[in-house]
Motif scaffolding. Structure first.
Motif, short mmCIF file in Angstrom:
data_model
loop_
_atom_site.label_atom_id
_atom_site.label_comp_id
_atom_site.label_asym_id
_atom_site.label_seq_id
_atom_site.Cartn_x
_atom_site.Cartn_y
_atom_site.Cartn_z
N VAL A 55 40.91 53.58 37.48
CA VAL A 55 42.33 53.20 37.55
C VAL A 55 42.43 51.77 38.08
CG1 VAL A 55 44.63 53.85 38.39
CG2 VAL A 55 42.84 55.60 38.19
N ASP A 56 43.18 50.95 37.39
CA ASP A 56 43.39 49.58 37.88
C ASP A 56 44.75 49.08 37.41
OD1 ASP A 56 41.05 47.34 38.95
OD2 ASP A 56 43.06 46.62 38.41
N ASP A 64 39.02 35.75 35.85
CA ASP A 64 39.65 35.50 37.15
C ASP A 64 38.65 35.07 38.22
OD1 ASP A 64 38.37 37.92 37.39
OD2 ASP A 64 40.09 39.02 38.17
N ILE A 135 48.28 51.96 41.81
CA ILE A 135 48.00 53.21 42.52
C ILE A 135 48.96 53.28 43.70
CG2 ILE A 135 46.27 54.47 43.88
CD1 ILE A 135 44.15 52.84 42.15
N GLU A 262 40.12 28.18 38.96
CA GLU A 262 40.08 29.43 39.72
C GLU A 262 40.46 29.16 41.17
OE1 GLU A 262 36.25 31.45 39.40
OE2 GLU A 262 35.55 30.62 41.28
N ALA A 265 40.48 33.76 47.62
CA ALA A 265 40.00 33.79 49.00
C ALA A 265 39.23 35.08 49.24
CB ALA A 265 41.18 33.72 49.95
N GLY A 285 32.57 48.25 47.53
CA GLY A 285 32.88 46.83 47.31
C GLY A 285 33.36 46.16 48.59
N THR A 286 34.29 45.25 48.43
CA THR A 286 34.85 44.56 49.60
C THR A 286 35.36 45.59 50.60
OG1 THR A 286 35.61 42.90 48.01
CG2 THR A 286 36.50 42.75 50.24
N TYR A 297 29.11 35.87 50.05
CA TYR A 297 28.48 36.39 48.83
C TYR A 297 28.63 37.91 48.82
CZ TYR A 297 26.23 32.06 47.34
OH TYR A 297 25.99 30.79 46.87
N ALA A 298 28.89 38.47 47.66
CA ALA A 298 29.07 39.92 47.59
C ALA A 298 28.40 40.54 46.38
CB ALA A 298 30.56 40.25 47.55
#
Ligand SMILES: Cc1cc2nc3c(=O)[nH]c(=O)nc-3n(C[C@H](O)[C@H](O)[C@H](O)COP(=O)(O)OP(=O)(O)OC[C@H]3O[C@@H](n4cnc5c(N)ncnc54)[C@H](O)[C@@H]3O)c2cc1C
Length: 399
Positions: A55-56, A64, A135, A262, A265, A285-286, A297-298
């Motif tokens: 779901v997004d 992006d 959501i 782009e 933050a 994730g984050t 970095y992720a």
């Protein structure tokens, strides 16, 4: 241009769902971590009977963001690499140096290519549905989780949540890494396509940490981006004079066209994200703490995290899933403390590291794969007093 025919995912028809639909896994938020997880689950034939709902609120049909990372191993998304570089440049006000980084290379994946690739694959996969929309609620009982979107409920025994609610960072070391980048096309051949500028601190620091990076696609095209660590995020126009000056002064280019932009933050923090808020909801994730506190970095941490989750699923041990805890979280706190309290600066720390150590060792350390002996080399490359003071403060801090 993205191939929209392949890219647009199959959306389940809300009208044909009675009151709620049941899945094995719900993935709330289909960005980097959500799509990586769904894609990896769908690679495992033993999990082919498991149903997934993604779901997004975003259709993921724009470029992006771009992800850069270093790697010395083949990687699951290598087929969609936009570019990779065998050399990197580091520069600050004291020195400038080019490094060969073999066996590593510095790699870049464009967001749009990742979305198109993963959504294109998932679109064809059985038992995989998508819902587009905001959501509005996530709840749970002892037996299941429920997600509400567009006024409809979806349930699953396990839900992965990849977006953050509003977080109070005030008790943690916290700073925004915010950036603006332009993809420019120059009239004259300008860039060395094999050389990525990894960090260039030759910009007014103004008491903050500020650096540029330049990622060329070819001799005429490059992403030129400024990254700044600070507590507030300025207007978009704030970055423009810095970008223009850098392109003129250090890239040496007067005539160019901006073809993409782009702006965004990332939180850099040692905030203790709770990856397991309950036995049925797993933050990823984050939102699961996968952005490295000291660098922002992720990408690679999210790949490691989703690999581990898939292993836990296949081993039937998802309930025992816990993110890796290691000494690097504490190192990130020390780094953030030292920078945020002006004991030292990003320019000085990275300058000393790149002056005295190989990029290979720095990458190994940032990958959280160094030996304790390597750690000592990293910690003693810059002057140690600021870090010793920061270490003492962090040890005695009540978190
Ligand atoms: C511009 C930019 C450049 C970056 N560059 C790098 C880089 O070079 N290297 C690197 O390692 N890291 C980089 N990062 C950091 C990190 O890799 C990314 O932020 C990454 O996208 C994080 O993945 P994620 O899954 O946690 O979040 P996201 O990819 O942001 O996914 C979260 C998803 O949740 C959705 N969502 C949020 N709220 C709702 C809601 N209420 N309802 C429905 N959907 C919702 C969003 O639309 C989004 O698709 C960058 C980040 C940004 C922003």
């Amino acid at each position: 241009m993205p191939n929209l025919r392949i890219f647009l995912p199959k959306v389940i028809k809300a009208s044909i769902i009675a009151t709620s639909k049941k899945y094995d896994y719900i993935i709330a938020g289909a960005g980097l971590s959500g799509l990586s997880l769904a894609y990896k689950i769908r690679q495992i034939s033993a999990l082919k009977d498991k149903s997934i709902l993604l779901v997004d609120k975003d259709k993921k049909d724009k470029n992006d963001r771009t992800w850069s990372f270093w790697s010395h191993k083949p990687h699951i998304f290598d087929s969609i690499l936009y570019k990779e570089w065998s050399q990197i440049l580091f520069a600050n006000h004291q020195f400038e140096k080019t490094y060969d980084i073999a066996p590593y290379s510095y790699k870049m994946i464009r967001g749009i290519d990742f979305y198109e690739h993963t959504l294109g694959f998932l679109n064809e996969a059985p038992l995989t549905d998508f819902v587009f929309g905001d959501i509005t609620e996530i709840s749970e009982t002892a037996d299941e989780t429920t997600l509400t979107c567009n006024g409809i409920s979806y349930t699953a025994p396990t839900l992965f949540k990849s977006f953050t609610d509003k977080i109070d960072f005030s008790k943690s070391n916290f700073v925004w890494q915010h950036f603006k980048g332009w993809i420019i096309k120059t009239e004259e051949p300008t860039f060395d396509p094999n050389l990525a500028t990894f960090m260039d601190f030759r910009v007014e620091q103004d008491g903050e940490t500020r650096f540029f990076y330049v990622l060329p696609k070819d001799a005429h095209t490059a992403l030129v981006e400024i990254a700044i660590f600070s507590n507030t995020i300025p207007e978009s126009s704030f970055y423009d004079p810095y970008l223009r000056d850098y392109i003129r002064e250090y890239i040496g280019c007067k005539k160019y066209e901006i073809i993409e932009e782009e702006l965004n933050a990332i939180p850099m923090t040692d905030f203790n994200f709770n990856p397991n808020p309950s036995s049925r909801i797993i933050n990823i994730g984050t939102n699961g703490g996968s952005v490295k506190g000291s660098s922002g970095y992720a990408y690679k941490y999210i790949q490691k995290e989703t690999d581990r989750i898939v292993t836990h699923i296949t081993d039937n041990k998802l309930k025992q899933y816990k993110p890796l805890k290691n000494r690097y979280k504490f190192y990130d706190s020390i780094f953030l403390n030292a920078i945020l309290t002006n004991k030292t600066s990003g320019e000085k720390v990275f300058g000393h590291l790149f002056k005295k150590l190989s990029p290979q060792l720095i990458f190994k350390f940032l990958d959280e794969e160094a030996t304790f002996f390597d750690d000592l080399k990293v910690f003693t490359a810059p002057p140690t007093l600021p870090f010793t003071k920061a270490l003492i403060e962090e040890v005695f801090k009540s978190k």
